[in-house]
Motif scaffolding. Structure first.
Motif, PDB file in Angstrom:
ATOM      1  N   ALA A 118      -5.599   3.856  -3.674  1.00  0.00           N
ATOM      2  CA  ALA A 118      -4.394   3.649  -3.762  1.00  0.00           C
ATOM      3  C   ALA A 118      -3.474   5.008  -4.752  1.00  0.00           C
ATOM      4  O   ALA A 118      -3.971   6.043  -4.940  1.00  0.00           O
ATOM      5  N   GLY A 119      -1.924   5.137  -4.295  1.00  0.00           N
ATOM      6  CA  GLY A 119      -1.502   6.199  -4.086  1.00  0.00           C
ATOM      7  C   GLY A 119      -0.349   6.439  -3.951  1.00  0.00           C
ATOM      8  O   GLY A 119       0.424   5.360  -3.504  1.00  0.00           O
ATOM      9  N   VAL A 120       0.765   7.604  -4.051  1.00  0.00           N
ATOM     10  CA  VAL A 120       1.838   7.884  -3.906  1.00  0.00           C
ATOM     11  C   VAL A 120       2.299   9.373  -3.112  1.00  0.00           C
ATOM     12  O   VAL A 120       1.649  10.127  -3.541  1.00  0.00           O
ATOM     13  N   GLN A 121       3.012   8.951  -2.339  1.00  0.00           N
ATOM     14  CA  GLN A 121       3.175  10.251  -1.135  1.00  0.00           C
ATOM     15  C   GLN A 121       4.461  10.770  -1.697  1.00  0.00           C
ATOM     16  O   GLN A 121       5.475   9.934  -1.013  1.00  0.00           O
ATOM     17  N   PHE A 122       4.723  11.957  -1.604  1.00  0.00           N
ATOM     18  CA  PHE A 122       5.870  12.298  -1.272  1.00  0.00           C
ATOM     19  C   PHE A 122       6.060  13.338  -0.031  1.00  0.00           C
ATOM     20  O   PHE A 122       6.007  14.312  -0.798  1.00  0.00           O
ATOM     21  N   ASP A 123       7.075  13.205   0.536  1.00  0.00           N
ATOM     22  CA  ASP A 123       7.433  13.779   1.641  1.00  0.00           C
ATOM     23  C   ASP A 123       8.962  15.062   1.546  1.00  0.00           C
ATOM     24  O   ASP A 123       9.964  14.560   1.352  1.00  0.00           O
ATOM     25  N   PHE A 171       4.313   4.063  -1.249  1.00  0.00           N
ATOM     26  CA  PHE A 171       3.564   4.083  -2.450  1.00  0.00           C
ATOM     27  C   PHE A 171       2.510   2.834  -1.600  1.00  0.00           C
ATOM     28  O   PHE A 171       3.206   1.936  -0.256  1.00  0.00           O
ATOM     29  N   TRP A 172       1.466   2.698  -1.670  1.00  0.00           N
ATOM     30  CA  TRP A 172      -0.007   2.484  -0.770  1.00  0.00           C
ATOM     31  C   TRP A 172      -0.936   1.872  -1.872  1.00  0.00           C
ATOM     32  O   TRP A 172      -1.106   2.454  -2.587  1.00  0.00           O
ATOM     33  N   ALA A 173      -1.452   0.831  -1.704  1.00  0.00           N
ATOM     34  CA  ALA A 173      -3.430   0.435  -2.301  1.00  0.00           C
ATOM     35  C   ALA A 173      -4.186   0.293  -0.220  1.00  0.00           C
ATOM     36  O   ALA A 173      -3.393  -0.831   0.127  1.00  0.00           O
ATOM     37  N   GLY A 174      -4.786   0.201  -0.559  1.00  0.00           N
ATOM     38  CA  GLY A 174      -6.128  -0.191   0.624  1.00  0.00           C
ATOM     39  C   GLY A 174      -7.292   1.066   0.928  1.00  0.00           C
ATOM     40  O   GLY A 174      -7.185   1.867  -0.245  1.00  0.00           O
ATOM     41  N   PRO A 175      -7.658   0.639   1.643  1.00  0.00           N
ATOM     42  CA  PRO A 175      -9.050   1.334   2.097  1.00  0.00           C
ATOM     43  C   PRO A 175      -8.576   3.221   2.136  1.00  0.00           C
ATOM     44  O   PRO A 175      -8.941   4.428   1.490  1.00  0.00           O
ATOM     45  N   ASP A 176      -7.522   2.973   2.446  1.00  0.00           N
ATOM     46  CA  ASP A 176      -6.408   4.128   2.224  1.00  0.00           C
ATOM     47  C   ASP A 176      -5.327   4.517   3.126  1.00  0.00           C
ATOM     48  O   ASP A 176      -4.429   3.457   3.605  1.00  0.00           O
ATOM     49  N   ILE A 177      -4.273   5.632   2.687  1.00  0.00           N
ATOM     50  CA  ILE A 177      -2.561   5.518   3.430  1.00  0.00           C
ATOM     51  C   ILE A 177      -2.533   5.527   4.912  1.00  0.00           C
ATOM     52  O   ILE A 177      -1.552   4.267   5.342  1.00  0.00           O
TER      53      ILE A 177
END
Length: 142
Positions: free
Chosen positions: A53-58, A73-79
């Protein structure tokens, strides 16, 4: 979505750039939960130690109005193969984003299990229970 109704939820003026203060406010729950952050080219990413899971800021999308999402915002095997994602623009209210990161930080990672092994991964019993995310209203029936 009580966060949308709060008085300070609409502080972000449309068209205003995202500040370092906003990024720090939004990601504080992730940092407090021990999530690791990395910087790669124009992206800053916070994710769990397991990478599930993670959060990415562009930073580019935040400073240059476009159709690109500023926050992911995401969750799963990878982004690149998420189970789910939420995309947000630079004008999304910071308190709403902070609420999302707090729920994500406390709703992933350590989970309560019975201590059995599953698929070769050792699971340990903990007392932490994820806090539920608020449910969005459903569309009216036709």
């Amino acid at each position: 979505m009580a966060r949308l109704a709060e008085g300070d939820a609409w502080q972000t003026a449309l068209g205003s750039p995202v500040t370092e203060k906003t990024v720090a406010e939004v990601t504080r729950p992730l940092t407090d939960a021990g999530w690791k952050h990395t910087v790669r080219e124009r992206w800053i990413r916070w994710q769990t130690a397991q990478g599930d899971a993670g959060v990415q800021f562009d930073t580019f999308a935040a400073q240059n109005p476009s159709t690109l999402p500023t926050w992911t915002f995401w969750a799963g095997p990878d982004i690149d193969r998420p189970t789910w994602t939420i995309h947000a623009s630079p004008s999304t209210p910071a308190p709403l984003l902070a609420h999302l990161t707090e729920n994500l930080a406390h709703g992933t990672g350590t989970r309560q299990t019975d201590g059995r092994k599953a698929t070769g991964i050792k699971q340990t019993a903990t007392t932490h229970r994820p806090r539920p995310l608020h449910k969005l209203p459903t569309a009216p029936r036709r």
